[in-house]
Structures are given as structure tokens and as C-alpha cells.
Motif scaffolding. Structure first.
Motif, short mmCIF file in Angstrom:
data_model
loop_
_atom_site.label_atom_id
_atom_site.label_comp_id
_atom_site.label_asym_id
_atom_site.label_seq_id
_atom_site.Cartn_x
_atom_site.Cartn_y
_atom_site.Cartn_z
N CYS A 222 0.82 -1.21 0.00
CA CYS A 222 0.00 0.00 0.00
C CYS A 222 0.85 1.27 0.00
CB CYS A 222 -0.90 0.05 1.23
SG CYS A 222 -2.22 -1.15 1.24
N ALA B 206 -4.06 8.05 4.87
CA ALA B 206 -4.89 7.34 3.91
C ALA B 206 -4.02 6.36 3.15
CB ALA B 206 -5.57 8.32 2.95
N ARG C 183 -3.90 3.19 -0.20
CA ARG C 183 -4.47 2.52 -1.36
C ARG C 183 -3.44 1.52 -1.88
NH1 ARG C 183 -5.23 5.21 -6.80
NH2 ARG C 183 -4.47 3.17 -7.47
N SER D 62 -7.41 13.34 -2.85
CA SER D 62 -8.00 12.55 -1.78
C SER D 62 -8.94 11.47 -2.30
CB SER D 62 -8.75 13.46 -0.80
OG SER D 62 -9.78 14.18 -1.45
N TYR E 169 -7.92 7.65 -2.69
CA TYR E 169 -7.65 6.79 -1.53
C TYR E 169 -8.92 6.19 -0.96
CZ TYR E 169 -3.00 8.41 -2.09
OH TYR E 169 -1.77 8.66 -2.64
N TRP F 58 -9.03 5.26 5.09
CA TRP F 58 -8.75 6.48 5.83
C TRP F 58 -8.77 6.21 7.33
CZ3 TRP F 58 -7.78 11.35 3.80
CH2 TRP F 58 -7.94 11.49 2.42
#
Length: 126
Positions: free
Chosen positions: A32, A97, A99, A110, A113, A116
Motif C-alpha cells: 500500500c 490514507a 491505497r 483525496s 484513496y 482512511w
């Protein structure tokens, strides 16, 4: 699924330092990309810094470059944001955050992502 928990926020005088932590659970963290955003009162959320899954690539927005440093320890499933020489204008809620990483790219929007944290308040007194 990834759960993120931020910690390390607080009240500090201008010129001081804080280290924020973002600890993840739920899946393989090393794949990630992780970033920090911040949102000051009555302002839009803004990108601060990001780091790729391996830690090889980092990116810091100009306003924090030379003062903030993002790093990670995948063995601890944690990303850090070391903040030095803090200014009043750094006051905000800081969010991490994450991904799935895409070829080491660090996205600054933002809406890129999925995962959170709940945010941690940083207040810098002048």
C-alpha cells in the motif's frame, strides 16, 4: 480491507516538533502507498506527504518540504510523519490514507484513496 489509526497529535509551540504515526491492520501493508492529508478549520483537505509501499519513493508538498519527513516501518505496519519547525499554519486535523500501490506512484488527490484513518488534531500555538 485496511484499518488505519493515527496517533501522535497534540498541542505544541511554534518551532516545536511532533511525530505522527499511522498504524495499519487488516491486510498486507507493504503493498500500500500511504499518504498524509490535513484539513484546517473551514479549509479544504490538502495533501501533505506520501510514501510508496517499499518506502523507496516519497513526496512532500512544497509548504512542508525540509520540515516534515514521511517514513515507514513495514515490520510494524506503521507510517510516520516527523514534523519539525512547526508553524501556526500547520494547525489542522491530520489524516492518513492508503491505497494499493500502482508502480510506486503517489497520488495527491483525496478521492484516489480508499482507506482512511479517523484523524489526529495538531495544534501549533504562535
Amino acid at each position: 480491507q485496511v484499518q488505519l489509526v493515527e496517533s501522535g497529535g497534540g498541542l505544541v509551540q511554534a518551532g516545536g516538533s511532533l511525530r505522527l504515526s499511522c498504524t495499519a491492520s487488516g491486510r498486507t501493508f507493504g503493498t500500500c502507498a500511504v499518504v498524509w492529508f490535513r484539513q484546517a478549520s473551514e479549509k479544504e483537505r490538502e495533501f501533505v506527504a506520501g510514501i510508496s509501499g517499499s518506502g523507496t519513493n516519497t513526496f512532500h508538498v512544497d509548504s512542508v518540504k525540509g520540515r516534515f519527513t514521511i517514513s515507514r516501518d513495514n515490520a510494524k505496519n506503521t507510517v510516520y510523519l516527523q514534523m519539525n519547525t512547526l508553524k501556526f499554519e500547520d494547525t489542522a486535523v491530520y489524516y492518513c490514507a492508503a491505497r494499493e500501490e500502482w508502480y510506486g506512484r503517489i497520488y495527491t488527490k483525496s478521492n484516489e484513496y480508499v482507506y482512511w484513518g479517523q484523524g489526529t488534531q495538531v495544534t501549533v500555538s504562535s
